[in-house]
Design an enzyme around this catalytic site. Structure first.
Site, mmCIF file in Angstrom:
data_model
loop_
_atom_site.group_PDB
_atom_site.id
_atom_site.type_symbol
_atom_site.label_atom_id
_atom_site.label_comp_id
_atom_site.label_asym_id
_atom_site.label_seq_id
_atom_site.Cartn_x
_atom_site.Cartn_y
_atom_site.Cartn_z
ATOM 1 N N GLU A 74 -10.155 8.914 12.462
ATOM 2 C CA GLU A 74 -10.457 7.571 11.945
ATOM 3 C C GLU A 74 -10.401 6.541 13.075
ATOM 4 O O GLU A 74 -9.333 6.341 13.665
ATOM 5 C CB GLU A 74 -9.398 7.228 10.887
ATOM 6 C CG GLU A 74 -9.571 5.866 10.257
ATOM 7 C CD GLU A 74 -8.556 5.624 9.142
ATOM 8 O OE1 GLU A 74 -7.412 6.112 9.257
ATOM 9 O OE2 GLU A 74 -8.910 4.945 8.169
ATOM 10 N N GLU A 126 -8.046 2.914 -0.101
ATOM 11 C CA GLU A 126 -6.792 2.829 0.661
ATOM 12 C C GLU A 126 -6.552 1.343 0.901
ATOM 13 O O GLU A 126 -7.059 0.767 1.853
ATOM 14 C CB GLU A 126 -6.916 3.581 1.982
ATOM 15 C CG GLU A 126 -5.611 3.559 2.785
ATOM 16 C CD GLU A 126 -5.822 3.993 4.224
ATOM 17 O OE1 GLU A 126 -5.155 4.954 4.639
ATOM 18 O OE2 GLU A 126 -6.641 3.378 4.927
HETATM 19 C C1 LER Z 1 -4.988 5.125 7.684
HETATM 20 O O1 LER Z 1 -6.053 5.680 6.961
HETATM 21 C C2 LER Z 1 -5.353 3.816 8.224
HETATM 22 O O2 LER Z 1 -6.363 3.251 7.865
HETATM 23 C C3 LER Z 1 -4.512 3.195 9.262
HETATM 24 O O3 LER Z 1 -4.574 1.809 9.163
HETATM 25 C C4 LER Z 1 -3.099 3.706 9.299
HETATM 26 O O4 LER Z 1 -2.262 2.790 9.901
HETATM 27 MN MN MN Z 2 -7.848 4.238 6.563
#
Ligand code: LER
Ligand code: MN
Length: 273
Positions: free
Chosen positions: A158, A252
């Protein structure tokens, strides 16, 4: 309707207490799974600090009981709570981080989930060159991806905004990394909250990433649920569809004003735009 029925919706749930604030659901596992299913989510993205701390059989039984899939497993708490990272100057810490990610492979294989590489990649520590950190990162990703491929499992790194890490902040850097790692089961997880900070034009970056998008996080510009800020989710989800993405859209976001309300508003916003 913009939200394609091919795109299934999940939401993040942490299986252990965690400092990470945007794990929308935390606390009692079964209560949360029941809520997530009753709100209409198709799946739950599990944030698991250490697979040793969870009973796989119990998890399997519970997600099955509530008809939920597990599209992805978040691993960042091993960094947040224990300081494990692929780019720590101490080789023992780097090895422990690699072994921790490998220990997620049986879990991911059982649930057919993607393994997320978030903050466990680490940061460039003082006295360490960018080139050295990148080399450690690439070696670790290659080793973990090759181990995962033996079980038909994929890894997704990510890009995370500059305030949380110094390594791979934007999609362009992520795509370059994919080319350097050079294995088919390694791709990216794009997160609208991070892209809003780092990308010039979110939709252009998504198109550049194209087939390398393995997983997708949604949160609004302020990390509230979609609809709580100023991002254009109609355009973002249309662009996601146009890349041929057939994976999951996973919420999220901060549990604001509370997890249930935020989760409800996310579904409402994505379905009713
Ligand atoms: C986790 O998916 C994320 O987006 C991060 O900001 C974790 O700190
Ligand atoms: Mn994330």
């Amino acid at each position: 309707m913009v939200y394609s029925p091919n795109m299934k919706l999940s939401i993040v749930l942490s299986t252990q207490p965690a400092q990470f604030q945007a794990a929308t659901f935390k606390g009692d596992l079964e209560t949360n799974l029941a809520s997530i299913a009753s709100l209409g989510y198709d799946g739950v993205e599990l944030a698991i600090r250490d697979p040793k701390l969870v009973s796989l059989d119990q998890l399997d039984e519970l997600v099955g009981k509530y008809g939920l899939k597990v599209p992805a497993i978040g691993t960042g708490q091993a960094w947040g709570e224990e300081g494990l990272s692929f780019t720590d100057p101490n080789p023992t810490v780097r090895r422990a981080a690699i072994e921790r990610i490998k220990s997620h492979i049986p879990v991911a294989a059982r649930f057919q989930s993607i393994i997320i590489i978030g903050l466990i990649r680490g940061i460039v520590k003082p006295g360490i060159s960018d080139e050295q950190a990148m080399n450690w990162l690439i070696d670790a990703l290659r080793e973990c991806s090759e181990a995962a491929s033996l079980h038909g499992t994929r890894l997704a790194l990510e890009p995370i905004n500059r305030y949380e890490t110094t390594l791979i902040n934007n999609v362009g850097q992520g795509v370059e990394l994919i080319e350097r790692v050079g294995v088919d089961n390694f791709g990216l997880l794009l997160d609208t909250f991070h892209m809003n900070i780092e990308e010039q034009v979110i939709e252009d970056s998504m198109r550049t990433c194209g087939k390398h998008i393995f997983h997708f996080h949604v949160a609004d510009s302020n990390r509230w649920h979609p609809g709580g800020g100023h991002l254009n989710f109609k355009s973002i989800l249309e662009t996601l569809s146009s890349t041929g993405y057939a994976g999951w859209v996973s919420g999220e976001f901060l549990p604001k004003p509370d997890a249930i309300t935020a989760a409800k508003k996310c579904i409402a916003h994505l379905h009713e735009m």
